[in-house]
Design a protein around this motif. Structure first.
Motif, PDB file in Angstrom:
ATOM      1  N   ASP A 195      11.389  43.379 104.545  1.00  0.00           N
ATOM      2  CA  ASP A 195      11.614  43.541 106.143  1.00  0.00           C
ATOM      3  C   ASP A 195      12.458  42.628 106.620  1.00  0.00           C
ATOM      4  O   ASP A 195      12.572  41.447 105.982  1.00  0.00           O
ATOM      5  CB  ASP A 195      10.199  43.410 106.504  1.00  0.00           C
ATOM      6  CG  ASP A 195       8.960  44.660 106.329  1.00  0.00           C
ATOM      7  OD1 ASP A 195       9.550  45.740 105.899  1.00  0.00           O
ATOM      8  OD2 ASP A 195       7.919  44.474 106.285  1.00  0.00           O
ATOM      9  N   ASN A 233      12.625  52.637 104.754  1.00  0.00           N
ATOM     10  CA  ASN A 233      11.169  52.653 105.525  1.00  0.00           C
ATOM     11  C   ASN A 233      10.856  51.118 105.725  1.00  0.00           C
ATOM     12  O   ASN A 233       9.678  51.160 105.865  1.00  0.00           O
ATOM     13  CB  ASN A 233      10.119  53.431 105.003  1.00  0.00           C
ATOM     14  CG  ASN A 233      10.250  55.057 105.088  1.00  0.00           C
ATOM     15  OD1 ASN A 233      10.920  55.429 106.195  1.00  0.00           O
ATOM     16  ND2 ASN A 233      10.226  55.473 104.047  1.00  0.00           N
ATOM     17  N   ARG A 234      11.913  50.241 105.781  1.00  0.00           N
ATOM     18  CA  ARG A 234      11.477  49.003 106.015  1.00  0.00           C
ATOM     19  C   ARG A 234      11.160  48.829 107.533  1.00  0.00           C
ATOM     20  O   ARG A 234      11.723  49.565 108.322  1.00  0.00           O
ATOM     21  CB  ARG A 234      12.748  47.919 105.599  1.00  0.00           C
ATOM     22  CG  ARG A 234      12.740  48.069 104.120  1.00  0.00           C
ATOM     23  CD  ARG A 234      11.668  48.051 103.132  1.00  0.00           C
ATOM     24  NE  ARG A 234      10.813  47.208 103.372  1.00  0.00           N
ATOM     25  CZ  ARG A 234       9.531  47.086 102.948  1.00  0.00           C
ATOM     26  NH1 ARG A 234       9.102  48.139 102.027  1.00  0.00           N
ATOM     27  NH2 ARG A 234       8.643  46.023 103.014  1.00  0.00           N
ATOM     28  N   VAL A 235      10.558  47.694 107.997  1.00  0.00           N
ATOM     29  CA  VAL A 235      10.445  47.088 109.374  1.00  0.00           C
ATOM     30  C   VAL A 235      11.709  46.154 109.673  1.00  0.00           C
ATOM     31  O   VAL A 235      11.645  45.423 108.996  1.00  0.00           O
ATOM     32  CB  VAL A 235       9.114  46.444 109.576  1.00  0.00           C
ATOM     33  CG1 VAL A 235       9.146  45.981 111.139  1.00  0.00           C
ATOM     34  CG2 VAL A 235       7.881  47.401 109.436  1.00  0.00           C
ATOM     35  N   ARG A 293       3.446  48.687 110.757  1.00  0.00           N
ATOM     36  CA  ARG A 293       4.471  49.486 110.259  1.00  0.00           C
ATOM     37  C   ARG A 293       5.028  50.253 111.171  1.00  0.00           C
ATOM     38  O   ARG A 293       5.775  51.423 111.038  1.00  0.00           O
ATOM     39  CB  ARG A 293       4.195  50.440 108.923  1.00  0.00           C
ATOM     40  CG  ARG A 293       3.428  49.575 107.984  1.00  0.00           C
ATOM     41  CD  ARG A 293       4.281  48.423 107.477  1.00  0.00           C
ATOM     42  NE  ARG A 293       5.450  48.559 106.839  1.00  0.00           N
ATOM     43  CZ  ARG A 293       6.155  47.317 106.350  1.00  0.00           C
ATOM     44  NH1 ARG A 293       5.842  46.404 106.875  1.00  0.00           N
ATOM     45  NH2 ARG A 293       7.384  47.707 105.660  1.00  0.00           N
ATOM     46  N   THR A 319       1.043  50.791 105.931  1.00  0.00           N
ATOM     47  CA  THR A 319       2.088  51.820 106.156  1.00  0.00           C
ATOM     48  C   THR A 319       1.688  53.283 106.046  1.00  0.00           C
ATOM     49  O   THR A 319       2.031  54.060 106.743  1.00  0.00           O
ATOM     50  CB  THR A 319       3.297  51.573 104.902  1.00  0.00           C
ATOM     51  OG1 THR A 319       3.720  50.257 105.051  1.00  0.00           O
ATOM     52  CG2 THR A 319       4.386  52.405 105.012  1.00  0.00           C
ATOM     53  N   LEU A 354      -0.059  45.967 102.760  1.00  0.00           N
ATOM     54  CA  LEU A 354       1.242  46.475 103.599  1.00  0.00           C
ATOM     55  C   LEU A 354       1.472  47.625 103.266  1.00  0.00           C
ATOM     56  O   LEU A 354       1.600  48.706 104.067  1.00  0.00           O
ATOM     57  CB  LEU A 354       2.425  45.669 103.245  1.00  0.00           C
ATOM     58  CG  LEU A 354       2.598  44.015 104.009  1.00  0.00           C
ATOM     59  CD1 LEU A 354       3.681  43.451 103.468  1.00  0.00           C
ATOM     60  CD2 LEU A 354       2.146  44.041 105.161  1.00  0.00           C
TER      61      LEU A 354
END
Length: 461
Positions: free
Chosen positions: A138, A163-165, A398, A14, A10
């Motif tokens: 997330d 900066n999470r989804v 991302r 990103t 992940l």
């Protein structure tokens, strides 16, 4: 795939997404590969809130991830959620170990959980979502995302920091036969000329009459359920969909926990309408919100309900909203065309709902269809998928999901302002740049609410 390897993957995607433009098919392929991978290679999800709505959200997520824990302040919901997870996993030959918690924080504290679903009453959404992002998760959260305008600003601040989804559960942006995407594509293609007026028919809230104080049901932690809201008696009487009460499904009709139909269905139709008229970006949105008419089941003084033994959200309303680009919107509880959105332009009009689109501009598509890529262009250049698949696509790539926090906050700002306007019976002026009411000090204060000690959201904005 070991947990460390999955997180490394992940992290790598990103960085890759930040440095290059991914083709539209990349995210779809990665999510489908994840869904078809062996049980131990899947991402892991923890489910916070396992009531009625979760019975749709949870299983949708399990197509792409293994659920390892559930949390709910109602032990009955939690145990039922655990059983549903185990039944689904067992059919697929996946691990059936599911931990059960009353405190959602125990899910956020686990390093082996990548994603959380939040399907709680509305007044819990923001606090859990913020803490989940801060814990490195997330987030998929049901609508409406916020209880107040201020909470939306807090969520955006934390999202930009972490900066999470983050996908909001406004499924009309993806599903419902793509009717709403088609409606937006028609407007973008000029099929009704310049849009002048939009009417969002979202229905009215329920009127319960007096609800007596009752014993708290066994297994429900009522104090924890109330969270940031004031500590009050539990109330219940037979009736309604789940029984008239302050709890579970019926929380929607109390301003203490939600916003009535204004936020319940406004989160869908107002969202689509603002997307269609390009009024959900920075510096866009409403400039005035006028209550033409409203009916509440209780009296209000300075915007506050004066009775505490019955539902208090508006049962009828017509709110006129003027947007920065001059488009006039009416948010109503009833209209001749029924639930849905009526778009009126200089060249025609049509109505869209979850079941159909009607009007001559739509009928004309048979002889003069939209461009082949029109719907894909509305959908960010991608082919529409399911709402949950879009989320998991974006967890891998991302990228920003189709129902992102920024546009949802914009739509919810309109809905929250509409509620404040009808509670005060005052026209509000809104500054789209500073995001503040400019003509009413009481309305300014109602952009946020006092939170009960121990349940504050400590994010200065």
């Amino acid at each position: 795939m070991p947990q460390t390897s999955r997180r490394d993957f992940l992290k790598t995607t990103t960085l890759a997404a930040a440095g290059t433009s991914l083709p539209f098919w990349f995210s779809t392929n990665t999510a489908m590969a994840q869904a078809s991978s062996s049980p131990n290679e899947r991402l892991t999800v923890g489910c916070i809130g396992t009531g009625s709505r979760w019975n749709a959200v949870g299983p949708a997520a399990f197509k792409f991830a293994n659920c390892v824990a559930v949390a709910d302040v109602d032990a009955n919901h939690a145990e039922a959620g655990k059983k549903k997870v185990q039944d689904i996993h067992k059919k697929d030959g996946r691990p059936t170990q599911v931990d059960v918690y009353e405190d959602y924080q125990k899910i956020l504290d686990r390093d082996d959980i990548d994603i959380v679903t939040i399907v709680t009453p509305d007044h819990w959404h923001s606090k859990i979502a913020i803490e989940a992002m801060q814990a490195g998760k997330d987030v998929y959260c049901e609508k409406p995302l916020t209880l107040t305008i201020h909470e939306g600003k807090q969520i955006i601040k934390v999202l930009e920091e972490t900066n999470r989804v983050f996908q909001v559960g406004t499924q009309q942006r993806t599903e419902m036969g793509q009717r709403f995407l088609t409606a937006i594509a028609m407007i973008r293609d000029g099929r009704i000329g310049d849009v002048k007026k939009v009417t969002c028919n979202i229905g009215g809230s329920s009127d319960s009459g007096a609800i007596p104080v009752a014993d708290v049901p066994q297994g429900l932690n009522w104090e924890k359920w109330l969270g940031q809201a004031p500590l009050v008696d539990f109330r219940f009487k037979p009736g309604g969909r789940w029984g008239n009460s302050r709890c579970h499904y019926e929380f929607r009709w109390w301003y203490e926990y939600s916003g009535g139909k204004m936020t319940d269905w406004g989160a869908h139709h107002v969202d689509i309408a603002q997307w269609a008229i390009d009024q959900n970006g920075p510096g866009q949105g409403p400039v005035s919100v006028e209550p033409i008419m409203s009916v509440h089941p209780v009296p209000f003084v300075d915007g506050m309900p004066q009775m505490d033994d019955r539902y208090n959200a508006a049962t009828a309303f017509d709110v006129k909203v003027i947007f920065k680009n001059g488009v006039e919107m009416h948010i109503v509880n009833n209209s001749p065309d029924g639930n849905g959105i009526l778009f009126e332009g200089t060249k025609g009009r049509f109505h869209v709902s979850r079941s159909r689109i009607k009007g001559k501009p739509y009928e004309d598509l048979e002889e003069n269809p939209l461009p082949e890529d029109a719907i894909a262009q509305v959908y960010g250049g991608k082919q529409p998928t399911s709402h949950m698949q879009n989320f998991f696509d974006c967890v891998q790539s991302r990228e920003k999901p189709i129902s992102d926090v920024w546009t949802h906050h914009s739509a919810m700002t309109t809905c929250h302002l509409a509620n404040i306007a009808i509670r005060l019976d005052q026209t509000l002026e809104w500054d789209t740049e500073s995001q503040n009411v400019t003509n009413n000090s009481t309305a300014q204060q109602m952009q946020q609410r006092e939170q009960r000690k121990g349940y504050e959201i400590n994010v200065p904005v």
